[in-house]
Structures are given as structure tokens and as C-alpha cells.
Design a protein around this motif. Structure first.
Motif, PDB file in Angstrom:
ATOM      1  N   LEU A 115       0.828  -1.202   0.000  1.00 41.49           N
ATOM      2  CA  LEU A 115       0.000   0.000   0.000  1.00 41.49           C
ATOM      3  C   LEU A 115       0.866   1.258   0.000  1.00 41.49           C
ATOM      4  O   LEU A 115       0.597   2.218  -0.733  1.00 41.49           O
ATOM      5  CB  LEU A 115      -0.927  -0.004   1.212  1.00 41.49           C
ATOM      6  CG  LEU A 115      -2.062  -1.029   1.219  1.00 41.49           C
ATOM      7  CD1 LEU A 115      -2.760  -1.023   2.574  1.00 41.49           C
ATOM      8  CD2 LEU A 115      -3.059  -0.749   0.113  1.00 41.49           C
ATOM      9  N   SER A 116       1.902   1.265   0.842  1.00 40.60           N
ATOM     10  CA  SER A 116       2.787   2.420   0.922  1.00 40.60           C
ATOM     11  C   SER A 116       3.500   2.660  -0.402  1.00 40.60           C
ATOM     12  O   SER A 116       3.585   3.791  -0.894  1.00 40.60           O
ATOM     13  CB  SER A 116       3.807   2.204   2.046  1.00 40.60           C
ATOM     14  OG  SER A 116       4.726   3.263   2.100  1.00 40.60           O
ATOM     15  N   HIS A 117       4.002   1.595  -0.992  1.00 42.56           N
ATOM     16  CA  HIS A 117       4.695   1.692  -2.275  1.00 42.56           C
ATOM     17  C   HIS A 117       3.764   2.223  -3.357  1.00 42.56           C
ATOM     18  O   HIS A 117       4.094   3.146  -4.104  1.00 42.56           O
ATOM     19  CB  HIS A 117       5.233   0.321  -2.674  1.00 42.56           C
ATOM     20  CG  HIS A 117       5.772   0.279  -4.070  1.00 42.56           C
ATOM     21  ND1 HIS A 117       4.961   0.040  -5.174  1.00 42.56           N
ATOM     22  CD2 HIS A 117       7.031   0.440  -4.560  1.00 42.56           C
ATOM     23  CE1 HIS A 117       5.694   0.060  -6.263  1.00 42.56           C
ATOM     24  NE2 HIS A 117       6.943   0.299  -5.920  1.00 42.56           N
ATOM     25  N   ASP A 118       2.574   1.633  -3.455  1.00 46.72           N
ATOM     26  CA  ASP A 118       1.649   2.002  -4.524  1.00 46.72           C
ATOM     27  C   ASP A 118       1.121   3.416  -4.355  1.00 46.72           C
ATOM     28  O   ASP A 118       0.910   4.130  -5.338  1.00 46.72           O
ATOM     29  CB  ASP A 118       0.485   1.015  -4.575  1.00 46.72           C
ATOM     30  CG  ASP A 118       0.899  -0.334  -5.138  1.00 46.72           C
ATOM     31  OD1 ASP A 118       2.115  -0.565  -5.283  1.00 46.72           O
ATOM     32  OD2 ASP A 118       0.019  -1.159  -5.429  1.00 46.72           O
ATOM     33  N   ALA A 119       0.894   3.853  -3.101  1.00 45.63           N
ATOM     34  CA  ALA A 119       0.449   5.228  -2.876  1.00 45.63           C
ATOM     35  C   ALA A 119       1.511   6.209  -3.374  1.00 45.63           C
ATOM     36  O   ALA A 119       1.186   7.212  -4.034  1.00 45.63           O
ATOM     37  CB  ALA A 119       0.151   5.453  -1.398  1.00 45.63           C
ATOM     38  N   GLY A 120       2.780   5.920  -3.078  1.00 46.66           N
ATOM     39  CA  GLY A 120       3.850   6.776  -3.565  1.00 46.66           C
ATOM     40  C   GLY A 120       3.923   6.793  -5.083  1.00 46.66           C
ATOM     41  O   GLY A 120       4.135   7.847  -5.700  1.00 46.66           O
ATOM     42  N   MET A 121       3.719   5.628  -5.685  1.00 49.14           N
ATOM     43  CA  MET A 121       3.742   5.531  -7.138  1.00 49.14           C
ATOM     44  C   MET A 121       2.619   6.352  -7.761  1.00 49.14           C
ATOM     45  O   MET A 121       2.818   7.099  -8.726  1.00 49.14           O
ATOM     46  CB  MET A 121       3.603   4.064  -7.553  1.00 49.14           C
ATOM     47  CG  MET A 121       3.517   3.834  -9.054  1.00 49.14           C
ATOM     48  SD  MET A 121       3.023   2.144  -9.448  1.00 49.14           S
ATOM     49  CE  MET A 121       1.289   2.175  -8.942  1.00 49.14           C
ATOM     50  N   LEU A 122       1.412   6.252  -7.185  1.00 50.60           N
ATOM     51  CA  LEU A 122       0.272   6.969  -7.734  1.00 50.60           C
ATOM     52  C   LEU A 122       0.409   8.482  -7.528  1.00 50.60           C
ATOM     53  O   LEU A 122      -0.059   9.266  -8.358  1.00 50.60           O
ATOM     54  CB  LEU A 122      -1.020   6.461  -7.098  1.00 50.60           C
ATOM     55  CG  LEU A 122      -1.402   5.018  -7.461  1.00 50.60           C
ATOM     56  CD1 LEU A 122      -2.697   4.620  -6.780  1.00 50.60           C
ATOM     57  CD2 LEU A 122      -1.520   4.837  -8.968  1.00 50.60           C
ATOM     58  N   VAL A 123       1.037   8.894  -6.427  1.00 43.52           N
ATOM     59  CA  VAL A 123       1.288  10.321  -6.232  1.00 43.52           C
ATOM     60  C   VAL A 123       2.204  10.840  -7.338  1.00 43.52           C
ATOM     61  O   VAL A 123       1.994  11.931  -7.879  1.00 43.52           O
ATOM     62  CB  VAL A 123       1.911  10.577  -4.845  1.00 43.52           C
ATOM     63  CG1 VAL A 123       2.490  11.984  -4.758  1.00 43.52           C
ATOM     64  CG2 VAL A 123       0.866  10.384  -3.756  1.00 43.52           C
TER      65      VAL A 123
END
Length: 233
Positions: free
Chosen positions: A201-209
Motif C-alpha cells: 500500500l505504501s509503495h503504490d500510494a507513492g507511485m500513484l502520487v
């Protein structure tokens, strides 16, 4: 590794008029324990995420940030679940090391309450019609870019039942050593799985930002081009 390569220019010319099937971004759809998206793959995706229609960019910007909010909301409940599991592990340790019957009984009741709270957390994580923690919702996905890349996040079942974390109930308190061992092993495995999903979740949130900032930058560039500049071009 995690992307299908974009079609070559020759193939693209042959497929003019043919709808391109979306390609998944991120881990393959076999669970949250798969490797995360490689930086090179993300850079490749961002290069293909360019839109020339500002209205489309604004729409995609809104969709991506909405997905980020969903991931952040989900992550908050995942963090609570990790706290519950840590408390369960501590209660198991106390219950096994004390000889006082009342204390052992209190710890057994506490363990069951903490594990049952995972069900409540999974229900509270619903965001609109999407719930990424009950294992029954649809995946979160976003299509973007002219090459139809697709970001996909399958749901994770946070519940203690067989379809989720598969943590058995404590039927005999601390009197059954094999039962306690099975619960302890299941809790330890659940901590690993939930922790991996939290990292995803942390990785993907950063990616989407990063994606959203790309669209936001394109919107700003398009907004700076006035009618006089367009006529001059």
C-alpha cells in the motif's frame, strides 16, 4: 518483468483501430506477496501516460488522487490490524508463561476479542463501493496512457476466517498446547502477510502520487498556453 512490453511501431500500425488490452502495472495478480513494480517499469509507464487533452488530464488526475486516498484509508486500518496482531502475540506469550488460572482465562478472552476485531476493521475499511480488506470486493484499478496501461490492486482478506488470515479459534483456552501452537503459528504468518500488504500500500500510494504529479504538471503546462500563443504557433 512486471510489464508486457509496449507494441513496436510496426505492430501499432497493423493494429490501428483495434482496441488495445490493458496491461497490468505492479505485482502480477497472484496476491500481495509478489515483488513490487520496478522503478524502470514505472518510468516507462509515466512516459506513456502523456495526454494532450487537458480535460482528460484533469479527469485522470482526479481518479489517481482518489485512488491514493483509498490506499491511505486502507493503510490506516491495516496498521490497526498489525497492532491487534502484535497484542495477540503478546497475550499468547503471557498466557503460556503464567500459572495463574484467572490470568490465563483473561488472556484467552482478550485474544479472541482482538482477533474478532479484525472482522470489524475489514468492514470499516469500506470506501464508497470499494473495500480492499474483505476479500470480496473488486480490485482497485486505473487505466491510463495512450498505451492502455492498467494499475491493479487485488483486495486482501483481513478477516480471521479460512478465506482470510486463517487463524483458528481458541476452544480450550491454554489447556491444549497443540491448539496454542497452531494459533501462534497462524498469528505469526498473519503478521508477515499483513505487513507485506502494508508495504505494498505504501509503495503504490507513492507511485500513484508520482503519476498524479505528472498529470498535474501537464495540466499546468496546457493551462499556460493562451489563445495568443496558440495562434502564434
Amino acid at each position: 518483468m512486471l510489464f508486457n512490453k509496449p507494441p513496436s511501431p510496426a505492430r501499432s500500425r497493423r493494429d490501428v483501430g483495434h482496441e488495445v488490452r490493458p496491461r497490468p502495472i505492479g505485482p502480477r495478480p497472484n496476491g500481495p506477496d509478489t515483488p513490487l513494480m520496478e522503478p524502470a517499469a514505472l518510468s516507462r509507464a509515466l512516459r506513456h501516460a502523456a495526454w494532450r487533452d487537458p480535460r482528460a488530464e484533469r479527469k485522470k488526475f482526479t481518479e489517481v488522487y482518489s485512488a491514493v486516498r483509498t490506499l491511505e484509508r486502507t493503510a490506516a486500518y491495516v496498521d490497526q490490524a498489525l497492532e491487534r496482531l502484535s497484542e495477540v502475540a503478546e497475550a499468547l506469550r503471557i498466557g503460556q508463561t503464567t500459572e495463574h488460572d484467572l490470568m490465563r482465562g483473561l488472556q484467552a478472552a482478550r485474544i479472541e476479542e482482538l482477533l474478532d476485531s479484525l472482522e470489524r476493521l475489514s468492514k470499516m475499511a469500506a470506501n464508497g463501493g470499494l473495500n480492499l480488506l474483505n476479500g470480496e470486493s473488486e480490485s482497485l484499478y486505473l487505466d491510463f496512457g495512450h498505451e492502455a496501461f492498467r494499475y491493479v490492486l487485488p483486495p486482501f482478506d483481513l478477516r480471521r476466517g479460512p478465506k482470510g488470515l486463517n487463524i483458528p479459534q481458541m476452544k480450550d483456552g491454554f489447556d491444549n498446547s497443540s491448539e496454542i501452537q497452531a494459533i501462534s503459528q497462524a498469528v505469526a504468518l498473519a503478521q508477515v502477510r499483513v505487513g507485506q500488504f502494508a508495504a505494498r500500500l505504501s509503495h503504490d500510494a507513492g507511485m500513484l502520487v508520482r503519476m498524479a504529479k505528472t498529470y498535474e504538471a501537464d495540466i499546468s503546462v496546457e493551462g499556460d498556453i493562451g489563445p495568443s500563443q496558440e495562434r502564434a504557433d
